[in-house]
Design an enzyme around this catalytic site. Structure first.
Site, PDB file in Angstrom:
ATOM      1  N   HIS A  83      -6.434   2.432   3.482  1.00 36.27           N
ATOM      2  CA  HIS A  83      -5.536   3.320   4.237  1.00 36.27           C
ATOM      3  C   HIS A  83      -5.940   4.780   4.121  1.00 36.27           C
ATOM      4  O   HIS A  83      -5.527   5.607   4.933  1.00 36.27           O
ATOM      5  CB  HIS A  83      -4.067   3.094   3.844  1.00 36.27           C
ATOM      6  CG  HIS A  83      -3.626   3.775   2.589  1.00 36.27           C
ATOM      7  ND1 HIS A  83      -3.503   3.112   1.390  1.00 36.27           N
ATOM      8  CD2 HIS A  83      -3.275   5.056   2.346  1.00 36.27           C
ATOM      9  CE1 HIS A  83      -3.089   3.976   0.459  1.00 36.27           C
ATOM     10  NE2 HIS A  83      -2.939   5.155   1.024  1.00 36.27           N
ATOM     11  N   ASP A 136      -5.869  -3.763   0.880  1.00 34.25           N
ATOM     12  CA  ASP A 136      -6.060  -2.310   1.026  1.00 34.25           C
ATOM     13  C   ASP A 136      -7.242  -1.812   0.192  1.00 34.25           C
ATOM     14  O   ASP A 136      -7.064  -1.196  -0.854  1.00 34.25           O
ATOM     15  CB  ASP A 136      -4.756  -1.606   0.603  1.00 34.25           C
ATOM     16  CG  ASP A 136      -4.744  -0.126   0.947  1.00 34.25           C
ATOM     17  OD1 ASP A 136      -5.626   0.330   1.694  1.00 34.25           O
ATOM     18  OD2 ASP A 136      -3.828   0.575   0.444  1.00 34.25           O
ATOM     19  N   GLY A 231      -1.673  10.925  -2.875  1.00 31.30           N
ATOM     20  CA  GLY A 231      -2.903  11.609  -3.276  1.00 31.30           C
ATOM     21  C   GLY A 231      -3.683  10.856  -4.333  1.00 31.30           C
ATOM     22  O   GLY A 231      -4.852  11.133  -4.568  1.00 31.30           O
ATOM     23  N   SER A 233      -3.946   7.527  -4.141  1.00 36.74           N
ATOM     24  CA  SER A 233      -4.383   6.279  -3.506  1.00 36.74           C
ATOM     25  C   SER A 233      -5.877   6.065  -3.612  1.00 36.74           C
ATOM     26  O   SER A 233      -6.667   7.006  -3.503  1.00 36.74           O
ATOM     27  CB  SER A 233      -4.029   6.290  -2.018  1.00 36.74           C
ATOM     28  OG  SER A 233      -2.718   5.873  -1.853  1.00 36.74           O
TER      29      SER A 233
HETATM   30  N1  ARG Z   1      -0.027   5.823  -0.453  1.00 38.76           N
HETATM   31  C1  ARG Z   1      -0.213   6.807  -1.482  1.00 38.76           C
HETATM   32  C2  ARG Z   1      -1.494   7.596  -1.238  1.00 38.76           C
HETATM   33  O1  ARG Z   1      -2.021   7.519  -0.139  1.00 38.76           O
HETATM   34  C3  ARG Z   1      -0.140   6.216  -2.856  1.00 38.76           C
HETATM   35  C4  ARG Z   1       1.258   5.932  -3.214  1.00 38.76           C
HETATM   36  C5  ARG Z   1       1.402   5.283  -4.518  1.00 38.76           C
HETATM   37  N2  ARG Z   1       2.797   5.274  -4.812  1.00 38.76           N
HETATM   38  C6  ARG Z   1       3.329   4.842  -5.945  1.00 38.76           C
HETATM   39  N3  ARG Z   1       4.604   4.981  -6.124  1.00 38.76           N
HETATM   40  N4  ARG Z   1       2.584   4.302  -6.885  1.00 38.76           N
HETATM   41  O2  ARG Z   1      -1.918   8.407  -2.032  1.00 38.76           O
END
Ligand code: ARG
Length: 286
Positions: A83, A136, A231, A233
């Site tokens: 993503h 992902d 951030g 991810s």
């Molecule tokens: N989707 C987020 C990103 O693009 C990561 C989120 C992770 N969230 C969590 N609660 N562990 O950085």
């Protein structure tokens, strides 16, 4: 070896990007004690496999262009989240981001320690489902090798590192407050691998997402607290010295009852091994 496997498996990025929908990035409110709050600053030498994905062209220079995390699994191979490479994140397919680089060996994004290496090839998992966020992951091939010391081994299925209750470390340069406080310095948090039934109850298919035990794992503390956040991810979750997860999604950050969800690395190994010629992938020596 892994590179040729990834090549065989993962379709060209342009196709993947053209057919993928909007990625899942949670916008739910977060508690004050999120991320790598409940976390602590570390030196990159304590988690040398943690890398930053960077494009100053797309994200500006104030944080060296950092926009996601990644993890070195071979000297020229980095895993990240699929993503992270979606068109609505990058503004274009990743192969048109001319200054797409991986930053390794650097604790403070604005220091000049470590190295910046160009990304030569991007393969998004063709099985990535942006609706559920299953699968992902993406494989980046670097133009130059990273130091051997930066490489972490992946945990295969059945590895005891996946056992619920195991302590793991998540690391990244993401939001440390849940309010968009993106940090310059690398942070980490201790979390525990949680049982699949708990993760499935937390995410039965609401707006946050659906937990799929086969391709995801979840980690945190039942009471909330330490967690990854926006951030982070694509970055690593490491237990017993082996990579078990990539930061993927969650309902907010650090909230009780909303553990962080990670791409299950044994499923990445299985996917890469299942690709034509994949059984030739060598374990431990790449
Ligand atoms: N989707 C987020 C990103 O693009 C990561 C989120 C992770 N969230 C969590 N609660 N562990 O950085």
């Amino acid at each position: 070896m892994l590179r040729s496997v990834a090549r065989a498996l993962i379709r060209p990025l342009v196709l993947a990007a053209a057919t993928s929908a909007i990625p899942l990035a949670s916008t739910a409110p977060v508690a004050a004690d999120s991320v790598v709050v409940g976390g602590f600053p570390i030196d990159v030498s304590q988690a040398p496999w943690t890398v930053a994905l960077s494009s100053r062209d797309r994200f500006g220079g104030t944080r060296a262009g950092q926009f996601c995390g990644g993890v070195a699994i071979a000297r020229t191979t980095v895993l990240t989240a699929a993503h992270c490479l979606a068109e609505d994140v990058l503004g274009s397919p990743p192969n048109r981001v001319r200054d797409f680089r991986v930053i390794a060996g650097r604790t403070d994004l604005l220091a000049d320690r470590g190295e910046e290496v160009a990304v030569r090839d991007v393969r998004i998992n063709p099985g990535y489902d942006s609706g559920t966020n299953a699968g992902d992951f993406a494989v980046l091939t670097l133009a130059e090798p990273l130091p051997r010391s930066a490489v972490v081994a992946m945990a295969d299925a059945g590895d005891p590192a996946y056992t619920p209750g195991t302590q793991a470390l998540v690391s990244g340069w993401g939001d440390t407050t849940g309010d968009g406080a993106y940090t310059r310095r690398l942070h980490a948090a201790h979390v525990r691998v949680l049982p699949d039934d708990l993760c499935a109850r937390a995410y039965p298919g609401g707006p946050d997402g659906t937990y799929r035990a086969g391709s995801m794992l979840c980690a945190g503390e039942a009471a909330g607290g330490p967690d990854a956040c926006q951030g982070d991810s694509g970055g690593p979750l490491v237990a017993a010295g082996r990579l078990i997860g990539l930061v993927s999604w969650g309902g907010g950050c650090g909230r009780a009852g909303n553990p962080g969800v990670y791409t299950r690395v044994s499923e990445i190994v299985r996917t890469l091994d299942a690709a034509p010629g994949g059984q030739k992938r060598s374990h431990g020596t790449h």
